[in-house]
Design a protein around this motif. Structure first.
Motif, mmCIF file in Angstrom:
data_model
loop_
_atom_site.group_PDB
_atom_site.id
_atom_site.type_symbol
_atom_site.label_atom_id
_atom_site.label_comp_id
_atom_site.label_asym_id
_atom_site.label_seq_id
_atom_site.Cartn_x
_atom_site.Cartn_y
_atom_site.Cartn_z
ATOM 1 N N PHE A 73 17.101 -64.738 60.103
ATOM 2 C CA PHE A 73 17.581 -63.466 60.631
ATOM 3 C C PHE A 73 16.750 -63.076 61.839
ATOM 4 O O PHE A 73 15.613 -63.518 61.983
ATOM 5 C CB PHE A 73 17.460 -62.362 59.575
ATOM 6 C CG PHE A 73 18.328 -62.569 58.364
ATOM 7 C CD1 PHE A 73 19.698 -62.456 58.440
ATOM 8 C CD2 PHE A 73 17.758 -62.883 57.136
ATOM 9 C CE1 PHE A 73 20.495 -62.641 57.325
ATOM 10 C CE2 PHE A 73 18.543 -63.071 56.021
ATOM 11 C CZ PHE A 73 19.919 -62.944 56.113
ATOM 12 N N PRO A 74 17.301 -62.205 62.667
ATOM 13 C CA PRO A 74 16.479 -61.652 63.762
ATOM 14 C C PRO A 74 15.308 -60.859 63.174
ATOM 15 O O PRO A 74 15.342 -60.428 62.016
ATOM 16 C CB PRO A 74 17.440 -60.722 64.502
ATOM 17 C CG PRO A 74 18.807 -61.141 64.106
ATOM 18 C CD PRO A 74 18.686 -61.755 62.749
ATOM 19 N N GLU A 76 14.261 -57.855 63.612
ATOM 20 C CA GLU A 76 14.577 -56.502 63.156
ATOM 21 C C GLU A 76 15.179 -56.515 61.756
ATOM 22 O O GLU A 76 14.847 -55.682 60.909
ATOM 23 C CB GLU A 76 15.547 -55.809 64.126
ATOM 24 C CG GLU A 76 14.986 -55.578 65.505
ATOM 25 C CD GLU A 76 15.082 -56.812 66.415
ATOM 26 O OE1 GLU A 76 15.748 -57.815 66.048
ATOM 27 O OE2 GLU A 76 14.486 -56.777 67.497
ATOM 28 N N VAL A 77 16.098 -57.451 61.514
ATOM 29 C CA VAL A 77 16.735 -57.560 60.194
ATOM 30 C C VAL A 77 15.710 -58.004 59.154
ATOM 31 O O VAL A 77 15.696 -57.501 58.025
ATOM 32 C CB VAL A 77 17.926 -58.541 60.250
ATOM 33 C CG1 VAL A 77 18.529 -58.758 58.870
ATOM 34 C CG2 VAL A 77 18.986 -58.039 61.218
ATOM 35 N N THR A 78 14.834 -58.920 59.532
ATOM 36 C CA THR A 78 13.790 -59.373 58.614
ATOM 37 C C THR A 78 12.869 -58.230 58.224
ATOM 38 O O THR A 78 12.493 -58.087 57.054
ATOM 39 C CB THR A 78 12.975 -60.516 59.257
ATOM 40 O OG1 THR A 78 13.875 -61.559 59.641
ATOM 41 C CG2 THR A 78 11.958 -61.077 58.293
ATOM 42 N N LEU A 80 13.652 -55.013 58.202
ATOM 43 C CA LEU A 80 14.421 -54.128 57.330
ATOM 44 C C LEU A 80 14.520 -54.705 55.912
ATOM 45 O O LEU A 80 14.315 -53.990 54.927
ATOM 46 C CB LEU A 80 15.817 -53.883 57.904
ATOM 47 C CG LEU A 80 16.735 -53.019 57.050
ATOM 48 C CD1 LEU A 80 16.170 -51.604 56.928
ATOM 49 C CD2 LEU A 80 18.132 -52.996 57.629
ATOM 50 N N LEU A 81 14.814 -55.988 55.807
ATOM 51 C CA LEU A 81 14.887 -56.625 54.488
ATOM 52 C C LEU A 81 13.533 -56.603 53.777
ATOM 53 O O LEU A 81 13.471 -56.411 52.561
ATOM 54 C CB LEU A 81 15.400 -58.066 54.609
ATOM 55 C CG LEU A 81 16.868 -58.213 54.997
ATOM 56 C CD1 LEU A 81 17.213 -59.679 55.212
ATOM 57 C CD2 LEU A 81 17.773 -57.587 53.960
#
Length: 140
Positions: A73-74, A76-78, A80-81
């Motif tokens: 994932f990008p 930012e997504v990482t 957030l996760l």
């Protein structure tokens, strides 16, 4: 002979998976983890969503593990996760702490009844600092 060996491995693996899965379900059920998480997060109406999240999360990520699939994932997504996973672990730890009354017992053993909040914050900051050291520097 190879077929019998493979069938035996399949049977043992399946039996092990059933045993581990049953232990996980018993752990979640006996300690009322899902209702406590719903109460902790002040969302008792979403209790079925928590249950489905447990089941689907276990199924999907087991399937991904069997297929040797890795997800990229990008950043930012990482992030957030990671935050969401940390919230989940925090809720789970909070529910477990509530169930087994760890903090009152620990504070009595250490004779720190008046300093429970300080003890809790020391545990939280210790976990955060330890996690950051592991993730950023790579200290095991």
């Amino acid at each position: 002979m190879a077929l019998l060996h493979n069938l035996l491995l399949i049977f043992i693996s399946f039996a092990g998976g059933i045993a581990v899965g049953s232990g996980f379900v018993a752990f979640i059920t006996v300690l009322d983890i899902v209702p406590r998480m719903a109460r902790f997060s002040r969302s008792p109406k979403a209790i079925h969503r928590y249950e489905y999240a447990f089941v689907w999360g276990a199924l999907v990520f087991t399937w991904l593990d069997f297929r040797d699939i890795s997800l990229a994932f990008p950043v930012e997504v990482t992030i957030l996760l990671g935050i969401l996973a940390g919230c989940f672990v925090g809720f789970l730890a909070g529910a477990l702490t509530e169930v087994v009354n760890v903090l009152p017992i620990l504070s009595k053993r250490l004779r720190m009844e008046r300093h429970v909040v300080t003890l809790l914050m020391a545990m939280v900051f210790g976990k955060v600092i330890g996690s950051l050291l592991q993730w950023i520097i790579g200290i095991p």
